[in-house]
Scaffold this active site. Sequence first.
Site, short mmCIF file in Angstrom:
data_model
loop_
_atom_site.label_atom_id
_atom_site.label_comp_id
_atom_site.label_asym_id
_atom_site.label_seq_id
_atom_site.Cartn_x
_atom_site.Cartn_y
_atom_site.Cartn_z
N ASP A 23 0.80 -1.23 0.00
CA ASP A 23 0.00 0.00 0.00
C ASP A 23 0.83 1.28 0.00
O ASP A 23 0.29 2.36 0.22
CB ASP A 23 -0.94 0.01 1.21
CG ASP A 23 -0.19 0.04 2.53
OD1 ASP A 23 0.99 -0.36 2.54
OD2 ASP A 23 -0.77 0.46 3.54
N GLU A 24 2.13 1.18 -0.28
CA GLU A 24 2.96 2.38 -0.21
C GLU A 24 4.14 2.26 -1.17
O GLU A 24 4.70 1.18 -1.35
CB GLU A 24 3.47 2.55 1.23
CG GLU A 24 4.18 3.86 1.48
CD GLU A 24 4.50 4.04 2.95
OE1 GLU A 24 4.91 5.14 3.33
OE2 GLU A 24 4.34 3.07 3.73
#
Length: 351
Positions: free
Chosen positions: A93-94
């Site tokens: 997610d990053e």
Amino acid sequence: MDAFYASVEQHDNPALKGKAIAVGGEHRGVVAAASYEARKFGVRSAMPSKTAKEKCPHLIFVSPRFQRYKEISRKIREIFYEYTDLVEPLSLDEAYLDVTENKKDIESANQIAKEIRQKIFEQTGLTASAGISINKFLAKVASDINKPNGQKTIHPDKVESFLEDLPVEKFYGVGKVTANKMFSLGIYKGKDLKKRSIEDLTRLFGKSGAYYYNVVRGIHHSEVKPHRIQKSVAVERTFFEDLFDDQQVNEKLLSLSEELQNRLQKNNILGRMLTLKIKYKDFSLFTRSITREEYFSSAEQYFTTGKQLWELRPYDKPVRLLGLSLSQLNTEEKKLVSVQLKIPFKEFDDQ
């Protein structure tokens, strides 16, 4: 991404929208992600599920679906690659993106961030936040400022004043323990940290002292690395019932060894250092490693070595978690593309 796992669950199950949810096991697990509704009650990732439930009695637990998260993560990365090949994923997610020279010849890094966030929402129904600045440290700090569903630019001309006014606990790389130590030394904001010499900070914080000395001055030379080198592979399990005897432990170690081997075989990975992780019922932690000259290569070797490490444990207390990890891998570093960051900042508005 904003509360990624929890947001995926709320998106896929509209009945969960607006509710306090935690992704993870309710009885003996930990929180993998918490919705913003749950965070208002102090629920955080990595928190024991029991503690989370005490903080938020109406908390709804949802079992994780990692294949679904990986599927969405792949879609998001495809959007990144529309703009640049210099993408450094940190997790599902990053990621960091270097858009100095981007595929669409867009001059404004702010505009690129807006477009990417809009495309993510259109294609996944999920929101993302962004930080834009002259290096990875500043971009990371900026990405948390206007969460959720926002972005923040730290213009080159504003870096010094921004960092001087930033609370030290907001500095990326300063954890709770370090922050408390800094507070005890009268260091509360960047301007306090900046007054300390590099010798002083190194004496107080070891190798991290030089890092703090540089980043408070906006200095961070780490490049965006499109090919991150995998340093370890780990499997671990938190058990519904505590383990009390060697037979139970051996059964779990065998299962973990087989799972570890399956993961390693898929990617042709070998390693020389095997580490056993034990978390006891009282949450105390024990790790011990064995390093070999030759690579480990089978589940049987992991199991046999894991049992040897188990015999070195300092306590005979009930066990709530076991883990095996392999490091010193055979993955070779690849030559990385190096581009100096010179991002134009034509739009200063934050959303």
